[in-house]
Each structure stands twice: as structure tokens, then as C-alpha cells.
Design a protein around this motif. Structure first.
Motif, PDB file in Angstrom:
ATOM      1  N   VAL A 179       0.813  -1.219   0.000  1.00 44.46           N
ATOM      2  CA  VAL A 179       0.000   0.000   0.000  1.00 44.46           C
ATOM      3  C   VAL A 179       0.846   1.269   0.000  1.00 44.46           C
ATOM      4  O   VAL A 179       0.392   2.325  -0.439  1.00 44.46           O
ATOM      5  CB  VAL A 179      -0.955   0.017   1.220  1.00 44.46           C
ATOM      6  CG1 VAL A 179      -1.929  -1.138   1.152  1.00 44.46           C
ATOM      7  CG2 VAL A 179      -0.172   0.004   2.530  1.00 44.46           C
ATOM      8  N   ALA A 180       2.098   1.187   0.501  1.00 44.52           N
ATOM      9  CA  ALA A 180       2.939   2.377   0.615  1.00 44.52           C
ATOM     10  C   ALA A 180       3.687   2.700  -0.670  1.00 44.52           C
ATOM     11  O   ALA A 180       4.314   3.767  -0.765  1.00 44.52           O
ATOM     12  CB  ALA A 180       3.935   2.212   1.769  1.00 44.52           C
ATOM     13  N   GLN A 185       0.083   4.748  -4.197  1.00 47.53           N
ATOM     14  CA  GLN A 185      -0.397   5.989  -3.592  1.00 47.53           C
ATOM     15  C   GLN A 185      -0.790   7.014  -4.650  1.00 47.53           C
ATOM     16  O   GLN A 185      -1.733   7.787  -4.459  1.00 47.53           O
ATOM     17  CB  GLN A 185       0.672   6.547  -2.661  1.00 47.53           C
ATOM     18  CG  GLN A 185       0.826   5.748  -1.370  1.00 47.53           C
ATOM     19  CD  GLN A 185      -0.466   5.722  -0.555  1.00 47.53           C
ATOM     20  OE1 GLN A 185      -0.932   6.754  -0.086  1.00 47.53           O
ATOM     21  NE2 GLN A 185      -1.048   4.544  -0.395  1.00 47.53           N
ATOM     22  N   SER A 186      -0.105   7.009  -5.781  1.00 49.99           N
ATOM     23  CA  SER A 186      -0.465   7.896  -6.879  1.00 49.99           C
ATOM     24  C   SER A 186      -1.838   7.528  -7.438  1.00 49.99           C
ATOM     25  O   SER A 186      -2.655   8.402  -7.763  1.00 49.99           O
ATOM     26  CB  SER A 186       0.597   7.818  -7.976  1.00 49.99           C
ATOM     27  OG  SER A 186       0.234   8.622  -9.086  1.00 49.99           O
ATOM     28  N   ILE A 187      -2.086   6.232  -7.533  1.00 54.82           N
ATOM     29  CA  ILE A 187      -3.390   5.757  -8.020  1.00 54.82           C
ATOM     30  C   ILE A 187      -4.496   6.152  -7.056  1.00 54.82           C
ATOM     31  O   ILE A 187      -5.560   6.649  -7.466  1.00 54.82           O
ATOM     32  CB  ILE A 187      -3.374   4.223  -8.201  1.00 54.82           C
ATOM     33  CG1 ILE A 187      -2.410   3.837  -9.321  1.00 54.82           C
ATOM     34  CG2 ILE A 187      -4.778   3.699  -8.491  1.00 54.82           C
ATOM     35  CD1 ILE A 187      -2.072   2.353  -9.347  1.00 54.82           C
ATOM     36  N   ILE A 188      -4.257   5.956  -5.758  1.00 53.47           N
ATOM     37  CA  ILE A 188      -5.255   6.295  -4.746  1.00 53.47           C
ATOM     38  C   ILE A 188      -5.552   7.793  -4.772  1.00 53.47           C
ATOM     39  O   ILE A 188      -6.714   8.219  -4.672  1.00 53.47           O
ATOM     40  CB  ILE A 188      -4.776   5.873  -3.343  1.00 53.47           C
ATOM     41  CG1 ILE A 188      -4.639   4.339  -3.269  1.00 53.47           C
ATOM     42  CG2 ILE A 188      -5.741   6.381  -2.270  1.00 53.47           C
ATOM     43  CD1 ILE A 188      -5.916   3.572  -3.525  1.00 53.47           C
ATOM     44  N   THR A 239      -6.065   3.478   0.744  1.00 56.16           N
ATOM     45  CA  THR A 239      -6.723   4.770   0.940  1.00 56.16           C
ATOM     46  C   THR A 239      -6.518   5.267   2.364  1.00 56.16           C
ATOM     47  O   THR A 239      -6.233   6.457   2.594  1.00 56.16           O
ATOM     48  CB  THR A 239      -8.230   4.657   0.630  1.00 56.16           C
ATOM     49  OG1 THR A 239      -8.405   4.204  -0.718  1.00 56.16           O
ATOM     50  CG2 THR A 239      -8.934   5.994   0.802  1.00 56.16           C
ATOM     51  N   GLU A 240      -6.656   4.358   3.328  1.00 53.90           N
ATOM     52  CA  GLU A 240      -6.443   4.723   4.734  1.00 53.90           C
ATOM     53  C   GLU A 240      -5.004   5.211   4.945  1.00 53.90           C
ATOM     54  O   GLU A 240      -4.763   6.202   5.642  1.00 53.90           O
ATOM     55  CB  GLU A 240      -6.729   3.517   5.630  1.00 53.90           C
ATOM     56  CG  GLU A 240      -6.634   3.827   7.116  1.00 53.90           C
ATOM     57  CD  GLU A 240      -6.987   2.635   7.978  1.00 53.90           C
ATOM     58  OE1 GLU A 240      -6.804   2.718   9.204  1.00 53.90           O
ATOM     59  OE2 GLU A 240      -7.436   1.598   7.419  1.00 53.90           O
ATOM     60  N   TYR A 241      -4.041   4.530   4.318  1.00 49.92           N
ATOM     61  CA  TYR A 241      -2.637   4.915   4.420  1.00 49.92           C
ATOM     62  C   TYR A 241      -2.430   6.316   3.824  1.00 49.92           C
ATOM     63  O   TYR A 241      -1.732   7.151   4.394  1.00 49.92           O
ATOM     64  CB  TYR A 241      -1.783   3.894   3.668  1.00 49.92           C
ATOM     65  CG  TYR A 241      -0.296   4.139   3.761  1.00 49.92           C
ATOM     66  CD1 TYR A 241       0.459   3.638   4.822  1.00 49.92           C
ATOM     67  CD2 TYR A 241       0.356   4.869   2.768  1.00 49.92           C
ATOM     68  CE1 TYR A 241       1.829   3.864   4.907  1.00 49.92           C
ATOM     69  CE2 TYR A 241       1.742   5.098   2.828  1.00 49.92           C
ATOM     70  CZ  TYR A 241       2.457   4.599   3.902  1.00 49.92           C
ATOM     71  OH  TYR A 241       3.804   4.832   3.979  1.00 49.92           O
ATOM     72  N   PHE A 242      -3.070   6.560   2.687  1.00 50.56           N
ATOM     73  CA  PHE A 242      -2.952   7.870   2.039  1.00 50.56           C
ATOM     74  C   PHE A 242      -3.523   8.973   2.920  1.00 50.56           C
ATOM     75  O   PHE A 242      -2.902  10.046   3.075  1.00 50.56           O
ATOM     76  CB  PHE A 242      -3.676   7.840   0.689  1.00 50.56           C
ATOM     77  CG  PHE A 242      -3.653   9.153  -0.043  1.00 50.56           C
ATOM     78  CD1 PHE A 242      -2.601   9.495  -0.863  1.00 50.56           C
ATOM     79  CD2 PHE A 242      -4.706  10.070   0.111  1.00 50.56           C
ATOM     80  CE1 PHE A 242      -2.574  10.719  -1.528  1.00 50.56           C
ATOM     81  CE2 PHE A 242      -4.680  11.290  -0.553  1.00 50.56           C
ATOM     82  CZ  PHE A 242      -3.604  11.613  -1.373  1.00 50.56           C
ATOM     83  N   LEU A 243      -4.716   8.740   3.488  1.00 48.43           N
ATOM     84  CA  LEU A 243      -5.389   9.764   4.305  1.00 48.43           C
ATOM     85  C   LEU A 243      -4.643  10.056   5.593  1.00 48.43           C
ATOM     86  O   LEU A 243      -4.796  11.135   6.174  1.00 48.43           O
ATOM     87  CB  LEU A 243      -6.832   9.320   4.597  1.00 48.43           C
ATOM     88  CG  LEU A 243      -7.760   9.234   3.368  1.00 48.43           C
ATOM     89  CD1 LEU A 243      -9.103   8.661   3.763  1.00 48.43           C
ATOM     90  CD2 LEU A 243      -7.919  10.596   2.703  1.00 48.43           C
TER      91      LEU A 243
END
Length: 248
Positions: A179-180, A185-188, A239-243
Motif C-alpha cells: 500500500v505504501a 499511492q499515486s493511483i489512490i 486509501t487509509e494509508y494515504f489519508l
């Protein structure tokens, strides 16, 4: 009068076809030469043009013969029947086009077409329209149902849908990186941007859609394209990682 070969040359109808029309009584020649060659006059040429026109409207030769033989036949009714037939055929073709687009988009995401998915898509778009309508009315308000029309439809070829298809395909491609990963992350980030572009500040609606999406059963009832549970979970975790700003 002109010869059968000249008629064929002028109209594009083959000599063989003209002979067939004569044999079935659809278009008789005006006369014949001493050598037995068919000859046609002005009225026969006009009738032939009428036959050609009716053929383009998908009338059968038998129907054309009846229409031309029976001067008192209700032409309006016959044309209406043919129009109804064309509308039904158009609907079938549109349904086929929709399914083909869905399968092409699935191939973009999955890299293949799964037979089980094909059957699922067929059931989804043939048998469950009433069920889908009831389900959406139960889950979403009247205002929210208008927003549902903005959701990407896997069976369409519009730019928004194609971008969502591409984002899902990229997610599948890069998820083994975790996820990292920068790519993930660019996709998310782009997914969230598109969500905001489509629904604005209506985050409650977006959350409702996501809750339906997370359930395989509810997704099918809603007519959403089937996405594997593990991919849904991965997107949710990414998504959670991004937020959280890139923090576990």
C-alpha cells in the motif's frame, strides 16, 4: 424496352437475382426477345427500385411480393410493424454493444475474460433490472439516485469510465508492491480526486457507495461491476494509508 443485362448494369442488381425474381413471380419481365432473353420496361424498372428500397428496410421477399401485389394493403401498418422490428433489433444490438464493452473493460482490468464473470455480467444486465431498481431505491434517497447516474459504467466507453478502468488495472498491477508504494499511492490520489470531481462534498454518498461496493452480494444487486474482495480490501487499506499522510 431494355435487356436484362442492361437492367443489371443500371441498377446493380445481378442477372441471377433478376431471374430469381421472375421465377418467384416478384418481378416479371415485360417481354422476351425471339431468343428468349428477358426485356424490361419503365414500369418494371420502377418496381425493381421499389423492391430494392423495401429490402433495405429489411422486408422479406415474400412480404415485398404481398405488399406490391395487394394495392389495398395497409402500408402504414406494415411500415409501423417494420419500425417496431428495427427498434427491437436496435435494442438487442445496443445490449450486445454494452456487454462487449463490459468484457473489453474487464480484459483491461484482469488481463483476461473469466467465464464465470461473463455469466455474471449476462445475468446482471439481462435478469436483474427490476431487482437493481428496488435495491437502489431502498439504499439511496431520490437525490442520491440522481448521483448514481454519474457512477462509472463498465459497459460504457466514456472517458470517465475508461479512466476508472485504467486505475483499477493499475492497482492490480502494482498491489504486490504494498500500500505504501509510490505507484499505489499515486493511483489512490487520483481515485480520490475523481471521487471529489464527481460527487463534490457529498462524502456521505461516496461512503454509501463504497459500503455497497465492499459487499459482493450488494454489489451484484446494485448492478456494480464485480471486483474481488481482496482488491477491495487492498484499495481500502491503501486509501487509509494515504489519508493518514503515509503513516501506518
Amino acid at each position: 424496352m431494355i435487356s436484362i443485362k442492361e437492367v443489371a448494369k443500371q441498377t446493380g442488381v445481378t442477372v441471377r437475382t433478376l431471374r430469381h425474381y421472375d421465377q418467384i413471380g416478384l418481378l416479371k419481365p415485360l417481354g422476351k426477345t425471339d431468343g428468349g432473353h428477358r426485356l424490361y420496361g419503365e414500369e418494371e424498372i420502377k418496381k425493381l427500385q421499389g423492391i430494392q428500397f423495401l429490402k433495405t428496410l429489411r422486408f422479406s421477399l415474400a412480404d415485398i411480393k404481398e405488399l406490391l401485389d395487394e394495392g389495398e394493403r395497409d402500408w402504414y401498418k406494415e411500415l409501423q410493424n417494420q419500425l417496431n422490428y428495427c427498434i427491437q433489433e436496435k435494442q438487442k444490438l445496443e445490449k450486445m454493444e454494452s456487454m462487449l464493452r463490459g468484457l473489453m473493460n474487464e480484459f483491461t482490468i484482469e488481463g483476461k475474460n473469466d467465464l464465470a464473470h461473463i455469466h455474471q455480467l449476462i445475468r446482471m444486465y439481462e435478469d436483474h433490472s427490476n431487482q437493481r431498481e428496488r435495491f437502489l431505491q431502498e439504499r439511496f434517497s431520490e437525490k442520491e439516485q440522481e448521483l448514481l447516474d454519474l457512477l462509472p459504467n463498465m459497459n460504457n466507453g466514456d472517458a470517465d469510465t475508461l479512466e476508472w478502468v485504467s486505475l483499477l488495472a493499475q492497482t492490480k498491477k502494482h498491489r504486490n508492491k504494498g500500500v505504501a508504494a509510490v505507484q499505489v499511492q499515486s493511483i489512490i490520489r487520483r481515485m480520490l480526486e475523481k471521487e471529489n470531481e464527481t460527487y463534490g462534498e457529498d462524502s456521505d454518498f461516496a461512503e454509501k457507495v463504497w459500503e455497497v461496493r465492499k459487499s459482493q452480494e450488494d454489489s451484484e444487486k446494485a448492478g456494480f461491476y464485480p471486483i474481488e474482495e481482496d482488491l477491495i480490501q487492498f484499495i481500502e487499506e491503501a486509501t487509509e494509508y494515504f489519508l493518514k499522510g503515509g503513516r501506518q
